[in-house]
Design a protein around this motif. Sequence first.
Motif, PDB file in Angstrom:
ATOM      1  N   ARG A  35      -3.305  -9.649  -2.386  1.00 56.02           N
ATOM      2  CA  ARG A  35      -2.075 -10.332  -2.899  1.00 56.02           C
ATOM      3  C   ARG A  35      -1.794 -11.499  -1.752  1.00 56.02           C
ATOM      4  N   ARG A  38      -3.863 -14.622  -2.100  1.00 54.98           N
ATOM      5  CA  ARG A  38      -3.544 -15.557  -2.953  1.00 54.98           C
ATOM      6  C   ARG A  38      -2.463 -16.171  -2.784  1.00 54.98           C
ATOM      7  N   SER A 335       0.779  -9.162   3.360  1.00 55.06           N
ATOM      8  CA  SER A 335       1.555  -9.663   2.094  1.00 55.06           C
ATOM      9  C   SER A 335       2.940  -9.983   2.059  1.00 55.06           C
TER      10      SER A 335
END
Length: 337
Positions: A35, A38, A335
């Motif tokens: 995550r 991205r 994250s």
Amino acid sequence: MARSKREKAGQDGARRKLQLFPMLAGRAGRLFERRARRSPNPFGLVILHHEIAPTQGDGSRELVPALGADLFRAQLEHLGKHYDVVPLQQLRAEAGARSSGDRIPVALTFDDDLARHLSVAAPILEEFGFPATFFLCGNSLRASSPFWWQDLQVILNRGPEAVADMKRELAGEWSWARLDGRTEDLTDTIEASPPQQRDAIAARLRDLAGPDRLDDGLSAEDVKSLVGRGFEVGFHTRHHYSLQSLDAKSLDKAMQEGIDELEEAAGYRPTSIAYPYANADLRIAESAERAGFQLGVIGKQIVVTPDQHPLLVPRFVGWTETIGTFVWGLGRVTSAA
């Protein structure tokens, strides 16, 4: 007997949970990492280590436990597969340039003048071809000069009677030493002490530790060897005082004292600094800037972002007991960026 069996079953269950957690943590960490990768936000991560040793240290009884060499290799293998390991001096630029899908840049750093930086950490880093920065005080360039917490650890290792004797000895001059409490209470008090008092306490601990030494430090030749192997040497201040306890004049002195000797050993003047105990603020950063430092690192468990001052760059503590908890920690921090 029935009660004994229930207790044993409970102990076995707790043991299985402890064994299972690192594996589940590692899986969760990988999900977090995917995550994080991205994310379109520009960020990176600096990792802080101290000693890398042949065997893993015990975090329950050691003041600064070592990271075992096998676990360190596992950490580097994970970083090589999923991150981009870059020199510290390039980390902020790499972090600012990344975009969604790019690997997250990571820099590796090590604090304190420890012999195993050269004998254990450096060879493993070379196996992976990874750069690293070693922040040194330079207090062992000419002769072994243990840190006060190393002498304290020697005393702690001798057991309760030695600790009680130490506290009585210290309490003769510093009454707070007689108080019962956690070992952390004692170390926090010593860390926060003004320089003259801290030095007096350190001298007393050294006398009590006697000839026993945990580490011989890094000589001038050792520092030259680290540099010759391609690693960066940064400054960690000569006396490792808590900089927040210093007035302006003493603070400026701490930024300069000992750096000439470290420069002579390294072959260049360090431009990066790791503040003792990983603590700093704008006042300390300004003093570092006056001393000519271009990059400074602290100890917050967050990522590096472009809006942070270059002399207040956070670092993630890399010591863990398993590779699973290391992966989880990396994923959790990245994250959140």
